[in-house]
Scaffold this motif. Structure first.
Motif, PDB file in Angstrom:
ATOM      1  N   ARG A   1      34.832  -1.219   5.095  1.00 19.52           N
ATOM      2  CA  ARG A   1      35.103   0.041   4.396  1.00 19.52           C
ATOM      3  C   ARG A   1      33.830   0.588   3.753  1.00 19.52           C
ATOM      4  NH1 ARG A   1      39.831  -2.167   0.645  1.00 19.52           N
ATOM      5  NH2 ARG A   1      38.187  -3.750   0.469  1.00 19.52           N
ATOM      6  N   GLN A   2      32.868  -0.308   3.526  1.00 18.87           N
ATOM      7  CA  GLN A   2      31.605   0.102   2.929  1.00 18.87           C
ATOM      8  C   GLN A   2      30.532   0.429   3.960  1.00 18.87           C
ATOM      9  OE1 GLN A   2      31.552   0.449  -0.397  1.00 18.87           O
ATOM     10  NE2 GLN A   2      33.693  -0.263  -0.390  1.00 18.87           N
ATOM     11  N   PHE A   3      30.893   0.295   5.246  1.00 19.01           N
ATOM     12  CA  PHE A   3      29.892   0.485   6.294  1.00 19.01           C
ATOM     13  C   PHE A   3      29.524   1.949   6.466  1.00 19.01           C
ATOM     14  CE2 PHE A   3      28.971   1.447  10.798  1.00 19.01           C
ATOM     15  CZ  PHE A   3      27.796   0.743  10.926  1.00 19.01           C
ATOM     16  N   ARG A   4      28.210   2.180   6.611  1.00 17.49           N
ATOM     17  CA  ARG A   4      27.686   3.484   6.986  1.00 17.49           C
ATOM     18  C   ARG A   4      26.665   3.244   8.095  1.00 17.49           C
ATOM     19  NH1 ARG A   4      31.243   3.922   4.055  1.00 17.49           N
ATOM     20  NH2 ARG A   4      31.544   5.278   2.246  1.00 17.49           N
ATOM     21  N   LEU A   5      26.498   4.212   8.998  1.00 17.92           N
ATOM     22  CA  LEU A   5      25.618   4.017  10.142  1.00 17.92           C
ATOM     23  C   LEU A   5      24.211   3.630   9.713  1.00 17.92           C
ATOM     24  CD1 LEU A   5      25.539   4.076  13.205  1.00 17.92           C
ATOM     25  CD2 LEU A   5      24.848   6.479  13.085  1.00 17.92           C
ATOM     26  N   ARG A   6      23.754   4.164   8.597  1.00 15.04           N
ATOM     27  CA  ARG A   6      22.401   3.854   8.141  1.00 15.04           C
ATOM     28  C   ARG A   6      22.256   2.400   7.708  1.00 15.04           C
ATOM     29  NH1 ARG A   6      24.779   6.820   3.989  1.00 15.04           N
ATOM     30  NH2 ARG A   6      24.943   5.741   1.987  1.00 15.04           N
ATOM     31  N   ARG A   7      23.379   1.699   7.558  1.00 17.25           N
ATOM     32  CA  ARG A   7      23.337   0.303   7.128  1.00 17.25           C
ATOM     33  C   ARG A   7      23.454  -0.675   8.294  1.00 17.25           C
ATOM     34  NH1 ARG A   7      27.350  -0.924   2.305  1.00 17.25           N
ATOM     35  NH2 ARG A   7      25.918  -2.707   2.178  1.00 17.25           N
ATOM     36  N   ILE A   8      23.382  -0.178   9.532  1.00 13.82           N
ATOM     37  CA  ILE A   8      23.604  -1.044  10.683  1.00 13.82           C
ATOM     38  C   ILE A   8      22.479  -2.070  10.850  1.00 13.82           C
ATOM     39  CG2 ILE A   8      22.425   0.372  12.423  1.00 13.82           C
ATOM     40  CD1 ILE A   8      24.836  -0.278  14.272  1.00 13.82           C
ATOM     41  N   ASN A   9      21.316  -1.811  10.267  1.00 17.98           N
ATOM     42  CA  ASN A   9      20.211  -2.775  10.335  1.00 17.98           C
ATOM     43  C   ASN A   9      20.243  -3.766   9.180  1.00 17.98           C
ATOM     44  OD1 ASN A   9      18.904  -1.932  12.731  1.00 17.98           O
ATOM     45  ND2 ASN A   9      18.047  -0.172  11.646  1.00 17.98           N
TER      46      ASN A   9
END
Length: 229
Positions: A18-26
Motif C-alpha cells: 500500500r506504500q509502494f510508489r514507482l519511484r521506490r522500485i529501486n
C-alpha cells in the motif's frame, strides 16, 4: 523441522504494498519487482522463435518408449493445472516470501534462457500426436482444438517440465509452506504435470529427460551453492 501452515493470522507480506510508489522500485523491499520483467521478455522471444524464426529443418524428438506410452486425455487436467500451479506460486512468493521469490526467479531465468537458446540453435519438433482419437468426449475435443492452435515445434527441453520444477522448488523453499501436506502437494503436482506432457503426446520422453539435468544444474546454482555463499 518447521511445520508452517497457512494460518491467516501468521501470514504477512514481506512488504507493505500500500506504500509502494514507482519511484521506490529501486528500494528494498520492492526491488525484486524488477525480476517480473523477465516474463514478458521471455514471452516475446518464445513467440518469435515459435512463429517467425526461419528454420529449414527441425530435429524430430523420438525414442521407442514414446510408442509404448498411450495417449490419455485425462492428463489434460494436470497439464492445464500447470498454468495455475506456476502462476500461483510466482504471485504468492512475490508478496509473501521475497527471498524465495528471488531464488525461484534466478532459477527460472537461467533454465528458461538456456532453453530458448537451445530452441534457436537446435530447433526440435515432435511427430507423436494422434491423427484421430479412440474416444469422443470434451477432453479429446479440447485436445483437437489445442493441437490446431499449439505448434509441435521447440519441444526439447520441455518448458512444461521446467516450469513445474520452478513451482515445486519455489513452494518447497517458501517459509510459509513448510508443512508436510504442502510439500507433498508441490512434489506430486510437478510429477503429474511432467507425466502429462508425454501422455498427451505434447512431448517425447526425451524432452522430459533433457529437462532434468538442466534443472539439476539450476538447483545446484541457486538453491544449494548460493544459499551457502
Amino acid at each position: 523441522m518447521t511445520n508452517t501452515t497457512l494460518s491467516p493470522r501468521k501470514i504477512k507480506p514481506d512488504a507493505d504494498w500500500r506504500q509502494f510508489r514507482l519511484r521506490r522500485i529501486n528500494e528494498e523491499p520492492y526491488r525484486h519487482a524488477w525480476l517480473l520483467l523477465f516474463w514478458p521478455i521471455f514471452g516475446l522471444l518464445f513467440g518469435f522463435v515459435e512463429r517467425y524464426y526461419p528454420v529449414q529443418n527441425y530435429h524430430a524428438m523420438y525414442c521407442p518408449l514414446d510408442d509404448v506410452i498411450p495417449f490419455n486425455e485425462i492428463f489434460l487436467l494436470p497439464y492445464l493445472f500447470w498454468f495455475l500451479y506456476l502462476g500461483g506460486t510466482v504471485v504468492f512468493l512475490f508478496f509473501y516470501d521475497t527471498k524465495a521469490f528471488r531464488r525461484m526467479m534466478y532459477f527460472t531465468m537461467f533454465t528458461y534462457a538456456v532453453t530458448i537458446a537451445v530452441y534457436f540453435l537446435f530447433p526440435t519438433c515432435q511427430e507423436l500426436r494422434p491423427l484421430e482419437f479412440s474416444r469422443d468426449n470434451f477432453l479429446t475435443q479440447f485436445m483437437a482444438a489445442f493441437y490446431a492452435f499449439d505448434t509441435n515445434t521447440n519441444v526439447c527441453p520441455s518448458l512444461h517440465v521446467i516450469g513445474s520444477v520452478v513451482a515445486m522448488l519455489g513452494g518447497l523453499d517458501c517459509k510459509w509452506l513448510q508443512s508436510r501436506g504442502w510439500k507433498i502437494f508441490f512434489v506430486v503436482s510437478a510429477v503429474l504435470i511432467s507425466i502429462s506432457t508425454v501422455f498427451l503426446k505434447q512431448h517425447s520422453l526425451l524432452d522430459v529427460l533433457w529437462a532434468i539435468p538442466l534443472c539439476i544444474v539450476g538447483w545446484l546454482l541457486f538453491y544449494v551453492w548460493k544459499k551457502k555463499s
